[in-house]
Write an enzyme that holds these catalytic residues in place. Structure first.
Site, PDB file in Angstrom:
ATOM      1  N   LYS A  97      -6.424  -5.242   3.560  1.00 18.14           N
ATOM      2  CA  LYS A  97      -7.251  -4.144   3.039  1.00 18.14           C
ATOM      3  C   LYS A  97      -8.055  -4.581   1.820  1.00 18.14           C
ATOM      4  O   LYS A  97      -7.517  -5.133   0.870  1.00 18.14           O
ATOM      5  CB  LYS A  97      -6.336  -2.966   2.703  1.00 18.14           C
ATOM      6  CG  LYS A  97      -7.048  -1.754   2.128  1.00 18.14           C
ATOM      7  CD  LYS A  97      -6.068  -0.616   1.994  1.00 18.14           C
ATOM      8  CE  LYS A  97      -6.590   0.505   1.154  1.00 18.14           C
ATOM      9  NZ  LYS A  97      -5.635   1.622   1.068  1.00 18.14           N
ATOM     10  N   CYS A 114      -5.729   3.903  -4.221  1.00 20.29           N
ATOM     11  CA  CYS A 114      -5.804   2.482  -3.880  1.00 20.29           C
ATOM     12  C   CYS A 114      -6.983   1.713  -4.456  1.00 20.29           C
ATOM     13  O   CYS A 114      -6.795   0.746  -5.200  1.00 20.29           O
ATOM     14  CB  CYS A 114      -5.747   2.308  -2.373  1.00 20.29           C
ATOM     15  SG  CYS A 114      -6.729   3.502  -1.454  1.00 20.29           S
ATOM     16  N   HIS A 120       0.569   2.658   4.141  1.00 21.64           N
ATOM     17  CA  HIS A 120      -0.473   3.689   4.232  1.00 21.64           C
ATOM     18  C   HIS A 120      -0.364   4.419   5.568  1.00 21.64           C
ATOM     19  O   HIS A 120       0.070   3.839   6.561  1.00 21.64           O
ATOM     20  CB  HIS A 120      -1.847   3.033   4.092  1.00 21.64           C
ATOM     21  CG  HIS A 120      -2.961   3.985   3.790  1.00 21.64           C
ATOM     22  ND1 HIS A 120      -3.518   4.810   4.732  1.00 21.64           N
ATOM     23  CD2 HIS A 120      -3.632   4.240   2.625  1.00 21.64           C
ATOM     24  CE1 HIS A 120      -4.486   5.525   4.185  1.00 21.64           C
ATOM     25  NE2 HIS A 120      -4.568   5.203   2.897  1.00 21.64           N
ATOM     26  N   ARG A 152      -7.174  -1.541  -6.983  1.00 24.83           N
ATOM     27  CA  ARG A 152      -7.643  -2.824  -6.464  1.00 24.83           C
ATOM     28  C   ARG A 152      -8.793  -3.373  -7.314  1.00 24.83           C
ATOM     29  O   ARG A 152      -8.902  -4.583  -7.534  1.00 24.83           O
ATOM     30  CB  ARG A 152      -8.049  -2.680  -4.999  1.00 24.83           C
ATOM     31  CG  ARG A 152      -6.856  -2.407  -4.109  1.00 24.83           C
ATOM     32  CD  ARG A 152      -7.231  -1.828  -2.738  1.00 24.83           C
ATOM     33  NE  ARG A 152      -6.041  -1.274  -2.135  1.00 24.83           N
ATOM     34  CZ  ARG A 152      -5.187  -1.950  -1.362  1.00 24.83           C
ATOM     35  NH1 ARG A 152      -5.438  -3.208  -1.066  1.00 24.83           N
ATOM     36  NH2 ARG A 152      -4.116  -1.358  -0.880  1.00 24.83           N
ATOM     37  N   HIS A 182     -11.332  -2.373   0.748  1.00 28.58           N
ATOM     38  CA  HIS A 182     -11.640  -1.012   0.285  1.00 28.58           C
ATOM     39  C   HIS A 182     -12.436  -0.990  -1.019  1.00 28.58           C
ATOM     40  O   HIS A 182     -12.313  -0.063  -1.815  1.00 28.58           O
ATOM     41  CB  HIS A 182     -10.334  -0.204   0.131  1.00 28.58           C
ATOM     42  CG  HIS A 182     -10.554   1.285   0.173  1.00 28.58           C
ATOM     43  ND1 HIS A 182      -9.706   2.186  -0.435  1.00 28.58           N
ATOM     44  CD2 HIS A 182     -11.536   2.019   0.740  1.00 28.58           C
ATOM     45  CE1 HIS A 182     -10.130   3.415  -0.231  1.00 28.58           C
ATOM     46  NE2 HIS A 182     -11.242   3.346   0.473  1.00 28.58           N
ATOM     47  N   ASP A 214      -0.083  -0.499  -4.905  1.00 26.68           N
ATOM     48  CA  ASP A 214      -1.349  -0.036  -5.475  1.00 26.68           C
ATOM     49  C   ASP A 214      -1.265   1.362  -6.084  1.00 26.68           C
ATOM     50  O   ASP A 214      -2.131   1.758  -6.867  1.00 26.68           O
ATOM     51  CB  ASP A 214      -2.472  -0.099  -4.433  1.00 26.68           C
ATOM     52  CG  ASP A 214      -2.211   0.768  -3.211  1.00 26.68           C
ATOM     53  OD1 ASP A 214      -1.099   1.296  -3.058  1.00 26.68           O
ATOM     54  OD2 ASP A 214      -3.143   0.913  -2.384  1.00 26.68           O
ATOM     55  N   ASN A 215      -0.231   2.125  -5.733  1.00 34.94           N
ATOM     56  CA  ASN A 215      -0.023   3.459  -6.291  1.00 34.94           C
ATOM     57  C   ASN A 215       1.282   3.998  -5.723  1.00 34.94           C
ATOM     58  O   ASN A 215       1.967   3.316  -4.965  1.00 34.94           O
ATOM     59  CB  ASN A 215      -1.183   4.406  -5.963  1.00 34.94           C
ATOM     60  CG  ASN A 215      -1.645   4.353  -4.517  1.00 34.94           C
ATOM     61  OD1 ASN A 215      -2.739   3.889  -4.229  1.00 34.94           O
ATOM     62  ND2 ASN A 215      -0.804   4.790  -3.593  1.00 34.94           N
ATOM     63  N   ASP A 251       0.843  -1.194   0.000  1.00 29.75           N
ATOM     64  CA  ASP A 251       0.000   0.000   0.000  1.00 29.75           C
ATOM     65  C   ASP A 251       0.883   1.251   0.000  1.00 29.75           C
ATOM     66  O   ASP A 251       1.678   1.458   0.934  1.00 29.75           O
ATOM     67  CB  ASP A 251      -0.901  -0.010   1.234  1.00 29.75           C
ATOM     68  CG  ASP A 251      -2.115   0.882   1.089  1.00 29.75           C
ATOM     69  OD1 ASP A 251      -2.037   1.866   0.336  1.00 29.75           O
ATOM     70  OD2 ASP A 251      -3.141   0.605   1.723  1.00 29.75           O
ATOM     71  N   ASP A 252       0.760   2.063  -1.029  1.00 22.28           N
ATOM     72  CA  ASP A 252       1.453   3.360  -1.099  1.00 22.28           C
ATOM     73  C   ASP A 252       2.976   3.234  -1.146  1.00 22.28           C
ATOM     74  O   ASP A 252       3.686   4.109  -0.630  1.00 22.28           O
ATOM     75  CB  ASP A 252       1.058   4.256   0.086  1.00 22.28           C
ATOM     76  CG  ASP A 252      -0.397   4.699   0.037  1.00 22.28           C
ATOM     77  OD1 ASP A 252      -1.095   4.345  -0.929  1.00 22.28           O
ATOM     78  OD2 ASP A 252      -0.836   5.394   0.967  1.00 22.28           O
ATOM     79  N   LYS A 291       1.390   9.694  -5.260  1.00 19.30           N
ATOM     80  CA  LYS A 291       0.002   9.258  -5.144  1.00 19.30           C
ATOM     81  C   LYS A 291      -0.962  10.400  -5.490  1.00 19.30           C
ATOM     82  O   LYS A 291      -0.691  11.551  -5.192  1.00 19.30           O
ATOM     83  CB  LYS A 291      -0.258   8.763  -3.717  1.00 19.30           C
ATOM     84  CG  LYS A 291      -1.673   8.228  -3.475  1.00 19.30           C
ATOM     85  CD  LYS A 291      -1.822   7.739  -2.051  1.00 19.30           C
ATOM     86  CE  LYS A 291      -3.237   7.255  -1.759  1.00 19.30           C
ATOM     87  NZ  LYS A 291      -3.384   6.750  -0.368  1.00 19.30           N
TER      88      LYS A 291
END
Length: 595
Positions: free
Chosen positions: A139, A77, A230, A81, A141, A335-336, A39-40, A389
């Site tokens: 996660k 994110c 994150h 996803r 989301h 994810d980014n 994540d991130d 991001k």
């Protein structure tokens, strides 16, 4: 063109098993599939992509697998996803924007469901239909109602977080954005263990699911979705301590060092130029106390990434011990790009943070703290790319991707794939490697959105350097930031604060840092790509953003409306009730005296 892409999908689906087994070998059993979604994480946050962060287990997968150095996702994110889970563009999957960043004017419009809609079929559904066990941890989301949770979208078992993020040490939401941390297991509210740490937990739970289903004899599809990195950025003390002095030189020096290491590794061209983002402050002009605090925040970030890598190592060790390792396909990606938002730069969010968290510099990254790295470090994490991001710059969309299959000699181990690839390519690739049929616009007699990605098998084996024809245009939009990819070229625009809303043209193969705008030098291509974007926007029903919109402002508004305002209204109601009670008591006392 369409026929060529179809053949790339179909050929490996028909003969993958024979190819991976080697000439004359007996048929190999279908592989397990493990998705490791960070994540991130920025483009250069992994050691094998140029990072100073210690990621030996991810790097080990890179050594036996293929690194993709020109791989793209969405700028935030849940749109990524959605595409990863379905192979369908984010707008068509319902994630034209996230619930936290969508302006009220777009809510409920086609493609702006803010949840994974019912017009798409998930990888988990297809793998389960194909005889796989399907599990998810971490996660999600992509929806929080019972019909939108993982177990309603193809997963046999899932321990998932419906929110964008949460505390990493306890069952606690991001204060000011959510009221509770919405964790569920198999669709029911769940309680985290007392010794919870996010990265450790999502791997432990996945190992538990795998072992509980082992007696079935069926292969598994496992989606492990880390909360790392994150916000809030948090890690065990021992990991933070390893980076205590690593970032004293500042973000500009780190950005340069990572660029040079990435070039030496062959990830980017030698001598790749870079821009300095307007949001990057002069490190040497900062007061010493602020430099120390900022360096400590990045130390927590490095520690959090290394802690996630250690858990990946634990999973790999477990699969080796059980004999599953050689027959498992591993997919690692982010994810980014890295998160640039600094809550302390906004008065209301800073006040909220001070009310709920320990913000002492020495506590950054620890339990009870709220740490973020801000735009300076986020730009360094994306080195040598522009942006981070939320933006449609390469720093927001280009992330590390590693695909490995340890027991498969057909993969060109240790190689780097430098041509364009997209997140929607993952779904058809994994289905083909497993010999599981995909869907082509219909599922169980119902029309659905067809997968748009291409199977990466020819790239993995070295049979081709790309699966996307040079004249194929792939459009993207999220929150007003947009791009079109065609061959080595990219048309891109970003709204303020990272752009002006104007289009720019770059050769992202030779200039991944997006430093040389080719719009004037290549007017015909510049015009053609704008036409390609207009066609994409019509097809995916992209809406224009309201005047003055920014994702950060909308996040603050959404958090205020969802979490803060109800609390203020409850407090106001309590004050009014108390006032009425006091007034009534005074009136009663006066009346009693008169009597």
């Amino acid at each position: 063109m369409r026929r060529a892409i179809t053949l790339l999908w179909a050929a490996p689906l028909l003969c993958t098993v024979a190819l991976v087994s080697g000439a004359g070998a007996a048929e190999r059993k279908r592989p397990n599939i493990v998705i490791l979604l960070a994540d991130d994480w920025g483009f250069s946050d992994v050691g094998s992509f140029g990072s100073e962060i210690h990621t030996p287990n991810i790097d080990a997968l890179a050594k036996i697998g293929v690194r993709f150095s020109n791989f793209h996702v969405a700028g935030t994110c849940s749109p990524t996803r959605a595409m990863l889970q379905t192979g369908v563009s984010n707008h068509r999957a319902g994630l034209g924007n996230m619930p936290e960043t969508i302006p009220p004017e777009h809510v409920g419009k086609p493609g702006y469901d803010t949840v994974l809609n019912d017009r798409v079929v998930t990888l988990a559904t297809l793998f389960r239909d194909g005889g796989y066990r399907t599990y998810l941890t971490g996660k999600w989301h992509l929806g929080r109602t019972p019909d939108k949770l993982p177990t309603a979208r193809g997963y046999d078992h899932a321990f998932s977080l419906a929110d964008a993020g949460a505390d990493n040490f306890e069952q606690r939401p991001i204060e000011g954005l959510y009221d509770t941390a919405d964790w569920t297991e198999d669709g029911k509210p769940a309680i985290l263990p007392k010794d919870y740490y996010s990265s450790r937990f999502v791997v432990e739970k996945m190992i538990d699911y795998i072992e509980r289903g082992r007696s079935s004899g069926r292969p598994f599809f496992a989606s492990i979705n880390f909360l790392a990195n994150h916000i809030p950025v948090q890690a065990p003390d021992a990991y933070i301590a390893r980076y205590r002095t690593a970032y004293d030189g500042g973000w500009t020096a780190l950005r340069t060092a990572r660029r040079d290491r990435a070039a030496a590794l062959g990830i980017i061209p030698a001598g790749t130029p870079m821009v300095t983002m307007a949001s990057t402050r002069d490190w040497n002009a900062l007061p010493p106390a602020e430099r120390a605090a900022r360096a400590r925040a990045m130390a927590a970030y490095g520690g959090m990434a290394e802690a996630a890598d250690a858990e990946i190592g634990r999973l790999v060790a477990h699969l080796k011990a059980t004999g599953d390792y050689a027959d498992t396909v591993f997919v690692f990606l982010s994810d980014n790009g890295a998160e640039p938002i600094d809550p302390m730069a906004n008065i209301l969010s800073a006040l909220n943070s001070r009310l709920h968290y320990d913000l002492a510099p020495e506590s950054q990254g620890r339990r009870g703290s709220f740490t973020s790295i801000g735009p300076g470090w986020a730009s360094a994490a994306a080195s040598p790319l522009r942006g981070y991001k939320f933006s449609a710059g390469e720093g927001g969309l280009r992330v590390p991707l590693i695909l490995a299959w340890p027991g498969n000699p057909a993969l060109k181990a240790g190689t780097i794939a430098g041509r364009f690839a997209y997140v929607t390519d993952i779904a058809p690739t994994l289905l083909a490697l497993a010999g599981v049929p995909g869907q082509k616009g219909s599922y169980r007699g119902k029309p659905v959105e067809p997968m748009m990605g291409a199977n990466l098998w020819p790239v993995l084996t070295g049979a081709a350097d790309s699966v996307h024809p040079a004249d194929q245009a792939i459009g993207y939009e999220l929150a007003g930031n947009a791009a079109v990819f065609r061959g080595d070229y990219k048309l891109v625009k970003n709204l303020p604060p990272t752009g002006t809303g104007e289009w720019h043209l770059y050769d992202i193969a030779r200039d991944p840092g997006e430093t040389r705008d080719l719009a004037g030098a290549m007017p015909a291509l510049f015009t053609a790509l704008q036409a390609d974007y207009a066609a994409f926007a019509r097809r995916d029903q992209v809406l224009p953003m309201p005047a003055g919109y920014t994702a950060e402002v909308q996040i603050n508004r959404s958090g205020f409306n969802k979490s803060v305002r109800p609390k203020l209204l409850r407090a106001l109601a309590a004050l009014l009730a108390l006032g009425a009670l006091v007034t009534g008591a005074v009136w009663w006392r006066r009346m009693a005296r008169r009597t």
